[in-house]
Design a protein around this motif. Structure first.
Motif, mmCIF file in Angstrom:
data_model
loop_
_atom_site.group_PDB
_atom_site.id
_atom_site.type_symbol
_atom_site.label_atom_id
_atom_site.label_comp_id
_atom_site.label_asym_id
_atom_site.label_seq_id
_atom_site.Cartn_x
_atom_site.Cartn_y
_atom_site.Cartn_z
ATOM 1 N N ASN A 70 -1.208 16.302 -1.131
ATOM 2 C CA ASN A 70 -0.708 15.109 -0.455
ATOM 3 C C ASN A 70 0.817 15.058 -0.387
ATOM 4 O O ASN A 70 1.395 13.989 -0.177
ATOM 5 N N LEU A 71 1.446 16.209 -0.549
ATOM 6 C CA LEU A 71 2.912 16.246 -0.530
ATOM 7 C C LEU A 71 3.465 15.777 0.806
ATOM 8 O O LEU A 71 4.463 15.053 0.868
ATOM 9 N N TRP A 72 2.816 16.192 1.897
ATOM 10 C CA TRP A 72 3.301 15.791 3.221
ATOM 11 C C TRP A 72 3.174 14.283 3.409
ATOM 12 O O TRP A 72 4.048 13.643 4.005
ATOM 13 N N LYS A 73 2.115 13.687 2.861
ATOM 14 C CA LYS A 73 1.970 12.240 2.931
ATOM 15 C C LYS A 73 3.062 11.546 2.120
ATOM 16 O O LYS A 73 3.588 10.512 2.528
ATOM 17 N N LEU A 74 3.374 12.108 0.970
ATOM 18 C CA LEU A 74 4.428 11.550 0.127
ATOM 19 C C LEU A 74 5.754 11.525 0.872
ATOM 20 O O LEU A 74 6.492 10.524 0.814
ATOM 21 N N GLY A 93 0.816 -1.215 0.000
ATOM 22 C CA GLY A 93 0.000 0.000 0.000
ATOM 23 C C GLY A 93 0.844 1.256 0.000
ATOM 24 O O GLY A 93 0.511 2.247 -0.660
ATOM 25 N N THR A 94 1.968 1.214 0.727
ATOM 26 C CA THR A 94 2.864 2.369 0.782
ATOM 27 C C THR A 94 3.423 2.684 -0.605
ATOM 28 O O THR A 94 3.446 3.840 -1.032
ATOM 29 N N THR A 95 3.869 1.651 -1.310
ATOM 30 C CA THR A 95 4.414 1.849 -2.657
ATOM 31 C C THR A 95 3.355 2.376 -3.614
ATOM 32 O O THR A 95 3.622 3.258 -4.436
ATOM 33 N N THR A 96 2.136 1.845 -3.501
ATOM 34 C CA THR A 96 1.030 2.329 -4.337
ATOM 35 C C THR A 96 0.759 3.803 -4.078
ATOM 36 O O THR A 96 0.601 4.603 -5.017
ATOM 37 N N ASP A 97 0.701 4.190 -2.796
ATOM 38 C CA ASP A 97 0.412 5.584 -2.451
ATOM 39 C C ASP A 97 1.531 6.523 -2.900
ATOM 40 O O ASP A 97 1.264 7.655 -3.325
ATOM 41 N N ILE A 98 2.779 6.078 -2.787
ATOM 42 C CA ILE A 98 3.897 6.912 -3.234
ATOM 43 C C ILE A 98 3.750 7.209 -4.724
ATOM 44 O O ILE A 98 3.900 8.351 -5.176
ATOM 45 N N GLY A 99 3.474 6.168 -5.516
ATOM 46 C CA GLY A 99 3.277 6.380 -6.946
ATOM 47 C C GLY A 99 2.090 7.273 -7.234
ATOM 48 O O GLY A 99 2.149 8.157 -8.105
ATOM 49 N N PHE A 136 0.710 9.631 -5.259
ATOM 50 C CA PHE A 136 0.963 11.018 -4.868
ATOM 51 C C PHE A 136 1.996 11.674 -5.781
ATOM 52 O O PHE A 136 1.939 12.880 -6.026
ATOM 53 N N LEU A 137 2.960 10.895 -6.283
ATOM 54 C CA LEU A 137 3.929 11.437 -7.241
ATOM 55 C C LEU A 137 3.207 11.862 -8.520
ATOM 56 O O LEU A 137 3.502 12.926 -9.090
#
Length: 425
Positions: free
Chosen positions: A257-261, A238-244, A246-247
């Motif tokens: 969502n920059l802070w989440k990234l 899930g972390t990898t999915t969210d990083i992609g 938000f990028l």
């Protein structure tokens, strides 16, 4: 950029902005920057080249007020990235702890996948369980019951660990450290202690990994409760999915969502670093490798407890068990409501402390003001026979104050009373 562009227009065209009264300021704060600029630039009147520089002139005062509005709008934009109820110092604390936990999980997973922490040489993941579901299904089709039983035990161990976190904290407020988080980490440390003993004395076979999975379940449960499922420290799908995700949003100009990234990227990096360290440690310590993770897990639990001690100024036992001033206050408040409510003696504590009664009680003690500070809370509770020290009153206000203004409003009072009541029940 918008501000700079407008200031350049002011300097080059030598314009005059009419002085803004309070009504105009309020109206301007409700519009977007683009609308504000379009409206004001359409009404600008050319003046002499020095009009905007004369102290006290309408142009200068208008420029100052316009700049103040724009600065307030800038500030409110950045604050809007996080809900108003989030406390920044708690978020920073949790992000640091989350990275420690992510490192610890990466270390644990690396050790368990190395095959060096089990005397049978078993290699198994204790962080992600997608493979465990698939492999257990395959084992069942092959009628490989020992493998099937082990993998199912791993899945339920992880589930049991997170279940303990839910039992300890049935009601959680996002991005607020709860008094039960520290003890939950200590329980996870106990699971790792059991796994370490099993590995060192070569007992229990592969089922030592079940206790490691349970420890991961407790910590992942806590971080999920705290961060509303943003911070998850035991698996990176899930972390990898969210990083992609938000990028991709960032590339298209969405910075919300920059802070989440940033948070998720740091979690991925520390998990990866934990795996690197695990390789070296497992090579030298072999069956004793899990002791390192156990010590770190206990330390995280102790750090969380001490954070509550320093933040709320409560005793260590109170921070561990979560039984500070609210217990006695809520009992007294329930008794007070029972005696002042028709049929109150036949109602349970939870029924007595339902939202509407609490709101009426708050209106009574607040004397028609919107917020109440610690001194007023102490005096009003004391008048009604609800005994509390001034120090405890300050703790109560600090515990429930979500916007950081040092006071409790009606909703903060109700939310905290109901949450603590549910936790204690």
């Amino acid at each position: 950029i918008v501000n700079l562009d407008f200031e350049v227009k002011m300097a080059t065209t030598s314009v005059k902005i009419s002085d803004c009264d309070d009504e105009a300021v309020s109206r301007l704060e409700g519009v977007t920057e683009k609308e504000m600029i379009e409206e004001n630039t359409s009404q600008l009147e050319p003046t002499s080249t020095h009009a905007a520089e004369v102290p006290g002139s309408p142009a200068l005062k208008g420029s100052v007020k316009f700049t103040q509005i724009m600065e307030r709008k800038k500030s409110s934009y950045f604050e809007s990235l996080l809900p108003d109820t989030y406390k920044m110092h708690e978020i920073r604390f949790a992000v640091v702890l989350g990275n420690l936990l992510s490192f610890n999980t990466g270390f644990l997973n690396g050790c368990c996948l190395s095959g060096l922490v089990s005397f049978q040489g078993t290699k198994v993941s204790v962080a992600g369980f997608t493979g465990a579901y698939t492999n257990s299904a395959l084992a069942l089709t092959r009628l490989d019951m020992p493998t099937f039983g082990f993998l199912v035990a791993m899945i339920f161990s992880m589930m049991a660990g997170s279940g303990i976190a839910g039992l300890m904290t049935p009601q959680a407020t996002a991005f607020h450290v709860q008094p039960t988080y520290g003890p939950t980490f200590l329980i996870g440390g106990i699971f790792l202690l059991i796994a370490s003993i099993m590995a060192a004395y070569e007992v229990g076979g592969n089922y030592l990994f079940c206790f490691v999975a349970a420890a991961n379940g407790t910590q992942n449960g806590v971080t999920s409760l705290f961060s509303a499922n943003l911070i998850r420290t035991t698996h990176l799908t899930g972390t990898t999915t969210d990083i992609g995700l938000f990028l991709g949003q960032l590339i298209r100009g969405n910075k919300q969502n920059l802070w989440k990234l940033c948070v998720l990227s740091s979690l991925a990096a520390t998990f990866w670093l934990g795996g690197i360290v695990a390789y070296e440690v497992a090579y030298y310590l072999t069956l004793r490798s899990l002791l390192i993770s156990m010590v770190l897990h206990f330390c995280i639990g102790i750090i969380t407890i001490m954070f509550l001690v320093c933040e709320l100024h409560v005793s260590i036992p109170a921070a561990i068990f979560g039984n500070w001033a609210w217990d006695n206050v809520l009992d007294s408040l329930a008794d007070h409501l029972a005696s002042s409510t028709e049929g109150g003696r036949n109602l349970s504590k939870t029924e007595l402390l339902e939202s509407q009664r609490l709101r009426i009680f708050f209106d009574d003690i607040a004397n028609d003001v919107e917020e109440i500070d610690a001194n007023a809370l102490f005096e009003e509770l004391d008048k009604r026979g609800i005994k509390i020290s001034r120090k405890d009153a300050k703790i109560l206000v600090k515990t429930g104050d979500t916007d950081g203004d040092g006071k409790l409003d009606k909703e903060e009072f109700v939310r905290m009373a109901k949450q603590v009541t549910q936790d204690r029940s």
